[in-house]
Design a protein around this motif. Structure first.
Motif, mmCIF file in Angstrom:
data_model
loop_
_atom_site.group_PDB
_atom_site.id
_atom_site.type_symbol
_atom_site.label_atom_id
_atom_site.label_comp_id
_atom_site.label_asym_id
_atom_site.label_seq_id
_atom_site.Cartn_x
_atom_site.Cartn_y
_atom_site.Cartn_z
ATOM 1 N N SER A 149 -116.582 -3.201 -36.974
ATOM 2 C CA SER A 149 -115.876 -4.062 -37.925
ATOM 3 C C SER A 149 -116.513 -5.439 -37.907
ATOM 4 C CB SER A 149 -114.397 -4.171 -37.556
ATOM 5 O OG SER A 149 -114.236 -4.894 -36.350
ATOM 6 N N LEU A 150 -116.167 -6.244 -38.899
ATOM 7 C CA LEU A 150 -116.622 -7.631 -38.901
ATOM 8 C C LEU A 150 -116.027 -8.392 -37.724
ATOM 9 C CD1 LEU A 150 -116.310 -8.417 -42.724
ATOM 10 C CD2 LEU A 150 -118.415 -8.001 -41.437
ATOM 11 N N ALA A 151 -114.787 -8.062 -37.381
ATOM 12 C CA ALA A 151 -114.108 -8.773 -36.299
ATOM 13 C C ALA A 151 -114.730 -8.485 -34.943
ATOM 14 C CB ALA A 151 -112.621 -8.400 -36.289
ATOM 15 N N ASN A 152 -115.379 -7.334 -34.786
ATOM 16 C CA ASN A 152 -115.980 -6.955 -33.510
ATOM 17 C C ASN A 152 -117.466 -7.276 -33.450
ATOM 18 O OD1 ASN A 152 -113.559 -6.007 -32.578
ATOM 19 N ND2 ASN A 152 -113.963 -3.877 -33.139
ATOM 20 N N THR A 153 -117.918 -8.118 -34.376
ATOM 21 C CA THR A 153 -119.339 -8.438 -34.480
ATOM 22 C C THR A 153 -119.515 -9.949 -34.542
ATOM 23 O OG1 THR A 153 -119.559 -6.435 -35.843
ATOM 24 C CG2 THR A 153 -121.448 -7.913 -35.773
ATOM 25 N N LEU A 183 -121.029 12.648 -36.030
ATOM 26 C CA LEU A 183 -120.603 11.406 -35.382
ATOM 27 C C LEU A 183 -121.008 10.182 -36.193
ATOM 28 C CD1 LEU A 183 -121.251 12.101 -31.591
ATOM 29 C CD2 LEU A 183 -119.045 11.752 -32.715
ATOM 30 N N ARG A 184 -122.194 10.230 -36.766
ATOM 31 C CA ARG A 184 -122.636 9.100 -37.581
ATOM 32 C C ARG A 184 -121.720 8.917 -38.786
ATOM 33 N NH1 ARG A 184 -126.890 8.886 -40.276
ATOM 34 N NH2 ARG A 184 -127.505 11.081 -40.343
ATOM 35 N N HIS A 185 -121.372 10.020 -39.448
ATOM 36 C CA HIS A 185 -120.491 9.941 -40.613
ATOM 37 C C HIS A 185 -119.123 9.401 -40.209
ATOM 38 C CE1 HIS A 185 -118.854 10.883 -44.540
ATOM 39 N NE2 HIS A 185 -117.864 11.546 -43.963
ATOM 40 N N HIS A 186 -118.629 9.847 -39.059
ATOM 41 C CA HIS A 186 -117.322 9.369 -38.597
ATOM 42 C C HIS A 186 -117.361 7.867 -38.332
ATOM 43 C CE1 HIS A 186 -113.413 9.289 -36.902
ATOM 44 N NE2 HIS A 186 -113.768 9.297 -35.623
ATOM 45 N N ASP A 187 -118.426 7.404 -37.685
ATOM 46 C CA ASP A 187 -118.569 5.973 -37.405
ATOM 47 C C ASP A 187 -118.660 5.173 -38.701
ATOM 48 O OD1 ASP A 187 -118.403 4.335 -35.222
ATOM 49 O OD2 ASP A 187 -120.517 4.446 -34.662
ATOM 50 N N LEU A 188 -119.350 5.712 -39.684
ATOM 51 C CA LEU A 188 -119.478 5.018 -40.965
ATOM 52 C C LEU A 188 -118.137 4.934 -41.691
ATOM 53 C CD1 LEU A 188 -122.858 6.492 -42.232
ATOM 54 C CD2 LEU A 188 -122.416 4.097 -41.724
ATOM 55 N N GLU A 189 -117.361 6.002 -41.631
ATOM 56 C CA GLU A 189 -116.040 5.964 -42.264
ATOM 57 C C GLU A 189 -115.149 4.897 -41.632
ATOM 58 O OE1 GLU A 189 -114.754 10.080 -41.878
ATOM 59 O OE2 GLU A 189 -114.938 10.305 -44.059
ATOM 60 N N ILE A 190 -115.194 4.822 -40.294
ATOM 61 C CA ILE A 190 -114.424 3.790 -39.590
ATOM 62 C C ILE A 190 -114.888 2.404 -40.018
ATOM 63 C CG2 ILE A 190 -113.953 2.771 -37.319
ATOM 64 C CD1 ILE A 190 -114.187 5.635 -36.163
ATOM 65 N N MET A 191 -116.213 2.230 -40.100
ATOM 66 C CA MET A 191 -116.770 0.933 -40.479
ATOM 67 C C MET A 191 -116.300 0.509 -41.868
ATOM 68 S SD MET A 191 -120.652 0.010 -41.517
ATOM 69 C CE MET A 191 -120.333 0.949 -43.011
ATOM 70 N N VAL A 192 -116.354 1.430 -42.836
ATOM 71 C CA VAL A 192 -115.948 1.101 -44.209
ATOM 72 C C VAL A 192 -114.491 0.654 -44.237
ATOM 73 C CG1 VAL A 192 -115.550 2.034 -46.516
ATOM 74 C CG2 VAL A 192 -117.666 2.584 -45.298
ATOM 75 N N ASN A 194 -112.667 -0.541 -41.777
ATOM 76 C CA ASN A 194 -112.473 -1.797 -41.037
ATOM 77 C C ASN A 194 -112.985 -3.011 -41.816
ATOM 78 O OD1 ASN A 194 -111.242 -0.553 -38.880
ATOM 79 N ND2 ASN A 194 -113.059 -0.514 -37.594
ATOM 80 N N ILE A 195 -114.178 -2.878 -42.404
ATOM 81 C CA ILE A 195 -114.747 -4.007 -43.153
ATOM 82 C C ILE A 195 -113.862 -4.351 -44.343
ATOM 83 C CG2 ILE A 195 -116.649 -4.703 -44.667
ATOM 84 C CD1 ILE A 195 -118.567 -3.398 -42.751
ATOM 85 N N ASP A 196 -113.427 -3.328 -45.059
ATOM 86 C CA ASP A 196 -112.549 -3.597 -46.204
ATOM 87 C C ASP A 196 -111.243 -4.253 -45.739
ATOM 88 O OD1 ASP A 196 -114.464 -2.545 -47.827
ATOM 89 O OD2 ASP A 196 -113.452 -0.640 -48.180
ATOM 90 N N VAL A 214 -114.182 -7.121 -52.754
ATOM 91 C CA VAL A 214 -113.550 -6.774 -51.474
ATOM 92 C C VAL A 214 -113.622 -5.278 -51.197
ATOM 93 C CG1 VAL A 214 -111.363 -6.744 -50.225
ATOM 94 C CG2 VAL A 214 -112.030 -8.769 -51.519
ATOM 95 N N CYS A 215 -113.219 -4.475 -52.173
ATOM 96 C CA CYS A 215 -113.098 -3.030 -51.936
ATOM 97 C C CYS A 215 -114.423 -2.288 -52.075
ATOM 98 C CB CYS A 215 -112.072 -2.435 -52.904
ATOM 99 S SG CYS A 215 -110.405 -3.086 -52.626
ATOM 100 N N GLU A 216 -115.501 -2.997 -52.387
ATOM 101 C CA GLU A 216 -116.813 -2.355 -52.506
ATOM 102 C C GLU A 216 -117.730 -2.696 -51.340
ATOM 103 O OE1 GLU A 216 -118.488 -3.539 -56.228
ATOM 104 O OE2 GLU A 216 -116.572 -3.340 -57.279
ATOM 105 N N THR A 217 -117.368 -3.687 -50.553
ATOM 106 C CA THR A 217 -118.286 -4.203 -49.537
ATOM 107 C C THR A 217 -118.574 -3.173 -48.455
ATOM 108 O OG1 THR A 217 -117.534 -6.460 -49.961
ATOM 109 C CG2 THR A 217 -118.672 -6.055 -47.877
ATOM 110 N N GLY A 218 -117.543 -2.520 -47.928
ATOM 111 C CA GLY A 218 -117.775 -1.511 -46.898
ATOM 112 C C GLY A 218 -118.685 -0.406 -47.383
ATOM 113 N N SER A 219 -118.479 0.063 -48.619
ATOM 114 C CA SER A 219 -119.337 1.108 -49.189
ATOM 115 C C SER A 219 -120.760 0.605 -49.375
ATOM 116 C CB SER A 219 -118.767 1.579 -50.531
ATOM 117 O OG SER A 219 -117.493 2.163 -50.353
#
Length: 397
Positions: A149-153, A183-192, A194-196, A214-219
């Motif tokens: 996430s942005l908060a964890n970076t 696992l990569r796909h799962h991590d990416l879904e979490i990232m999207v 969290n960032i949004d 806002v709603c496009e940034t994670g993607s």
């Protein structure tokens, strides 16, 4: 205090009021400092020992040791993360807790600063590239973040761009090889997600421009990740007579900052074609090259700019002297005649304490190169380093 482990060459932290809640530390500890920070799910304080800052995070029992050991693994693979210092177990007024100690990342910016400070507007676009690049590096090394996430970076300015650093590794897991697609796909879904979510919070606080996606940034970060991942990991078919393409691909990967540890050459079974697979070690190619040539430590993009300048100088010196000049000789000449004189003139900015990032010598040198390019374009000639420094100081000091 039940258990404590601190890495050598650090304070022992035994003078801190471990038996009290963080809310009571301001009345019981003279070492506390306030710094820029983002939101955190766990209490965090910052302490000062001989002008070196350390972050202390309070966690449930025994989790600090787990996160410390994971950060050590990440650090050993030369990935961008905060430096782990140690961990402790202690009783507090609200029960037993564990504490993770890390070095404060000097010159870093929490993501909120990139939106709250108008002078940092131009870095927002680079934030997406930095996030994608960090996640690619972690996945190549077999690290599943689990809470990207942005908060964890945290972000550091790097030659006008940004480099992202992992701060929070509570949910991370280390695997022996490159992460699987699942696992990569799962991590990416979490990232999207969290960032949004992080950006929705900023939008609610009125910290985003009205038209911010806002709603496009994670993607968008996911798409940048996929393009970078595909470029780095794609296999390549070549004819046996085209072995020069191996070096071409290595140079292309080096240009992205990635070091190539090994190249696997297999029978492609397609009319005598060969199949190439490249194994990436880390994303510090130019940093290591600059360090080896000059002893200077810099960010990857900073180092890339400096190495480019050294290569240009090498070509010029070879032409003037009518012989091939070794890169090491050009690097020495660059250090003595270009870099050090510029840094000497910028000491007033380097010594300023208000903004650690802008006082970083490597980043300031890169800003001088950018300013020199701007002045040279305007003058239709190379104005030189000294004129760029003088004009830069006149405008910004």
């Amino acid at each position: 205090m039940n258990t404590a482990y601190i890495r050598p060459n650090n304070p022992d932290f035994m003078d801190l009021p471990w038996g009290y809640s963080f809310t009571e530390w301001p009345q019981r500890c003279q070492r506390l400092e306030e710094v820029q920070r983002g939101p955190s799910r766990h209490p965090v304080v910052f302490v000062n020992y001989s002008a070196i800052l350390y972050a202390i995070k309070e966690l449930p029992p025994y989790l600090a040791q787990k996160e410390y050991e994971l950060l050590i693994k990440i650090e050993e693979q030369r990935l961008p993360c905060v430096t782990p210092v140690g961990y402790l177990e202690s009783d507090t007024p609200h029960g037993h807790s564990s504490f993770l100690i890390t070095r404060y990342l000097e010159g870093s910016l929490p993501y909120r600063s990139l939106f709250m400070r108008s002078n940092l507007d131009r870095y927002r676009d680079y934030l997406l590239d930095a996030m994608a690049g960090l996640l690619v590096q972690l996945h190549l090394a077999g690290i599943f973040w689990g809470d990207c996430s942005l908060a964890n970076t945290l972000f550091r300015r790097d030659a006008g761009t940004l480099q992202a650093y992992l701060v929070d590794a509570e949910t991370a897991e280390a695997y022996p090889a490159r992460l699987s697609p699942v696992l990569r796909h799962h991590d990416l879904e979490i990232m999207v997600d969290n960032i949004d979510g992080d950006l929705v919070d900023l939008e609610a606080l009125g910290l985003l421009p009205p038209d911010f996606p806002v709603c496009e940034t994670g993607s968008n970060v996911m798409e940048k990740y996929r393009r970078l991942w595909d470029e780095i990991t794609r296999e390549q078919l070549i004819h046996p007579d085209e072995r020069y393409r191996i070096q071409e691909r290595i140079r292309a990967l080096n240009a992205l900052g990635f070091s190539v540890g090994d190249v696997e050459i297999l029978d492609g079974k397609q009319g005598g074609m060969l199949r190439l697979r490249f194994f990436i070690t880390d994303r510090s190619f130019h940093r290591e090259q600059l360090l080896g040539l000059t002893g200077l430590s810099a960010g990857e993009m900073q180092a890339r700019q400096m190495i480019n300048e050294i290569n240009e100088l090498k070509a010029y010196l070879s032409q003037v002297n009518n012989r091939s000049i070794p890169l090491s000789a050009a690097a020495y000449h660059w250090l003595e005649s270009y870099y050090q004189p510029v840094i000497d003139q910028l000491q007033s900015l380097i010594s300023q304490k208000g903004d650690k990032a802008s006082g970083d010598p490597a980043e300031l040198y890169c800003q001088i190169l950018e300013h020199k390019w701007f002045l040279s374009e305007r003058a239709h000639r190379d104005v030189g380093h000294q004129a760029a420094v003088a004009d830069y100081l006149r405008q910004f000091s």
